[in-house]
Design a protein around this motif. Structure first.
Motif, mmCIF file in Angstrom:
data_model
loop_
_atom_site.group_PDB
_atom_site.id
_atom_site.type_symbol
_atom_site.label_atom_id
_atom_site.label_comp_id
_atom_site.label_asym_id
_atom_site.label_seq_id
_atom_site.Cartn_x
_atom_site.Cartn_y
_atom_site.Cartn_z
ATOM 1 N N GLY A 103 -20.708 136.703 118.256
ATOM 2 C CA GLY A 103 -19.255 137.217 117.715
ATOM 3 C C GLY A 103 -18.042 135.903 117.297
ATOM 4 O O GLY A 103 -17.039 136.584 117.223
ATOM 5 N N VAL A 104 -18.589 135.015 117.015
ATOM 6 C CA VAL A 104 -17.949 133.743 116.730
ATOM 7 C C VAL A 104 -18.109 132.931 115.744
ATOM 8 O O VAL A 104 -17.859 132.844 114.532
ATOM 9 N N SER A 105 -19.248 132.343 116.019
ATOM 10 C CA SER A 105 -19.614 130.942 115.243
ATOM 11 C C SER A 105 -21.035 130.246 115.111
ATOM 12 O O SER A 105 -21.411 129.745 114.620
ATOM 13 N N ARG A 106 -21.710 131.150 116.510
ATOM 14 C CA ARG A 106 -23.112 131.255 116.799
ATOM 15 C C ARG A 106 -24.315 131.942 116.274
ATOM 16 O O ARG A 106 -24.038 133.245 116.815
ATOM 17 N N TRP A 107 -24.865 132.077 115.591
ATOM 18 C CA TRP A 107 -25.985 133.023 115.173
ATOM 19 C C TRP A 107 -27.507 131.859 115.653
ATOM 20 O O TRP A 107 -27.734 130.511 115.666
ATOM 21 N N THR A 108 -28.586 132.082 116.088
ATOM 22 C CA THR A 108 -29.669 132.402 117.116
ATOM 23 C C THR A 108 -30.978 132.960 116.315
ATOM 24 O O THR A 108 -30.689 134.544 116.408
ATOM 25 N N PHE A 109 -32.432 132.561 115.413
ATOM 26 C CA PHE A 109 -32.673 133.141 115.001
ATOM 27 C C PHE A 109 -34.175 132.925 115.589
ATOM 28 O O PHE A 109 -34.632 132.679 115.939
ATOM 29 N N THR A 110 -35.175 134.006 115.663
ATOM 30 C CA THR A 110 -36.499 133.801 116.722
ATOM 31 C C THR A 110 -37.169 135.354 116.041
ATOM 32 O O THR A 110 -36.359 135.744 115.296
ATOM 33 N N LYS A 111 -38.528 134.611 116.112
ATOM 34 C CA LYS A 111 -39.301 135.494 115.870
ATOM 35 C C LYS A 111 -39.450 136.500 116.599
ATOM 36 O O LYS A 111 -40.123 136.501 117.463
ATOM 37 N N GLU A 112 -39.685 137.817 116.260
ATOM 38 C CA GLU A 112 -39.504 138.778 116.799
ATOM 39 C C GLU A 112 -41.229 138.458 118.227
ATOM 40 O O GLU A 112 -42.218 139.095 117.295
ATOM 41 N N GLY A 113 -41.621 139.537 119.127
ATOM 42 C CA GLY A 113 -42.583 139.386 120.242
ATOM 43 C C GLY A 113 -42.738 138.067 120.615
ATOM 44 O O GLY A 113 -44.301 138.023 121.605
ATOM 45 N N ASN A 114 -42.049 136.587 120.217
ATOM 46 C CA ASN A 114 -42.217 135.348 120.669
ATOM 47 C C ASN A 114 -41.730 135.446 121.906
ATOM 48 O O ASN A 114 -40.468 135.956 122.582
ATOM 49 N N ASP A 115 -42.835 134.718 123.258
ATOM 50 C CA ASP A 115 -42.262 134.140 124.156
ATOM 51 C C ASP A 115 -40.920 133.836 123.858
ATOM 52 O O ASP A 115 -40.533 132.676 122.923
ATOM 53 N N SER A 116 -38.954 133.526 124.616
ATOM 54 C CA SER A 116 -38.589 133.205 124.822
ATOM 55 C C SER A 116 -38.771 131.590 124.576
ATOM 56 O O SER A 116 -37.505 130.654 124.474
ATOM 57 N N MET A 117 -39.606 131.121 125.111
ATOM 58 C CA MET A 117 -39.869 129.010 124.960
ATOM 59 C C MET A 117 -40.623 128.861 124.907
ATOM 60 O O MET A 117 -41.098 127.399 124.068
ATOM 61 N N SER A 118 -40.592 129.784 123.405
ATOM 62 C CA SER A 118 -41.638 129.607 122.121
ATOM 63 C C SER A 118 -40.074 129.007 121.122
ATOM 64 O O SER A 118 -39.951 127.963 121.631
ATOM 65 N N TYR A 119 -40.347 129.204 119.984
ATOM 66 C CA TYR A 119 -39.683 128.138 119.090
ATOM 67 C C TYR A 119 -38.642 129.449 118.421
ATOM 68 O O TYR A 119 -38.326 130.460 118.916
ATOM 69 N N GLY A 120 -37.456 128.333 117.463
ATOM 70 C CA GLY A 120 -36.371 129.328 117.369
ATOM 71 C C GLY A 120 -35.148 128.203 116.817
ATOM 72 O O GLY A 120 -35.808 126.877 116.549
ATOM 73 N N MET A 121 -34.210 128.705 116.058
ATOM 74 C CA MET A 121 -33.359 128.336 114.820
ATOM 75 C C MET A 121 -31.623 128.637 115.420
ATOM 76 O O MET A 121 -31.900 129.567 115.397
#
Length: 224
Positions: A103-121
């Motif tokens: 809602g301000v200035s941060r975006w997080t991108f993750t692959k659908e279905g992956n564990d939260s401790m997998s990978y992301g951007m």
């Protein structure tokens, strides 16, 4: 982070560490009516054991591969009134990944279905703070060191640093993690955006490739 300590080690700590000290013992009185005690003497530990750090097993999601499909999108930070600000980026992001915005200035991108401790951007627009690149990098590293000192992260170690970012490894909630952090300058050389691609050690080749593609294709946009 999990630490397992054997009962033998705890006992050794109670009596003075791995080597330990022998407790005082009563001697026979040297003279009638007089009691003496032998001086404590160091004793060698018998096969001392140290605490062993155990990590959670990595999620078994497929590793992040190089050359994944990307799409170019425009992201705009919001101002204090919740309206589009002057600051935007045009950046390639992985196709079909889920995204979330704070809602301000941060975006997080993750692959659908992956564990939260997998990978992301993760991408932050930090324009307007007018921090030099060196200063922005130092602030981010200080945040990571502080998280380590407070116990929110563990084993924080920096490597492969240059004038645009660094690689960091750490332990989060018991999982070993690696993150490549990239800072993008504006036309004046101040830090405009901060990008992190993170994951497991098995994701490293994909992390490096994605960071390289983002670095080569991101554009900063600042309206008058």
């Amino acid at each position: 982070m999990r630490w397992w300590v054997s009962g033998a080690v705890l006992l050794a700590l109670l009596v003075g560490g791995a080597g330990g000290y022998a407790v005082a013992t009563r001697d026979e009185p040297a003279e009638p009516g007089r009691t003496t005690f032998a001086e404590p003497a160091p004793v060698a530990a018998d096969h001392p054991r140290l605490p062993v750090q155990l990590y959670e097993p990595d999620p078994d999601d497929d590793p992040l591969e190089p050359d994944i499909p990307l799409e170019q999108v425009r992201l705009t930070a919001l101002n204090a009134k919740g309206q589009p600000s002057r600051y935007s980026v045009s950046v390639p992001i992985p196709k079909e990944w889920d995204d979330s915005f704070n809602g301000v200035s941060r975006w997080t991108f993750t692959k659908e279905g992956n564990d939260s401790m997998s990978y992301g951007m993760r991408l932050d627009i930090i324009a307007g703070e007018e921090e030099t690149m060196d200063r922005a990098i130092s602030i981010r590293q200080a945040q990571l060191r502080s998280a380590d000192a407070q116990g929110n992260l563990g084993d924080v170690e920096f490597s492969a640093q240059d004038d645009s970012g660094f690689t960091v490894t750490f332990v989060e909630d018991g999982y070993r993690r690696v993150s490549m952090e990239l800072f993008i300058p504006d036309a004046d050389g101040n830090a405009f955006a901060a990008i992190a691609v993170y994951g497991r050690e098995r994701d490293l080749s994909g992390i490096e490739d994605l960071v390289s593609l983002v670095d080569a294709n991101i554009t900063t946009i600042q309206r008058p």
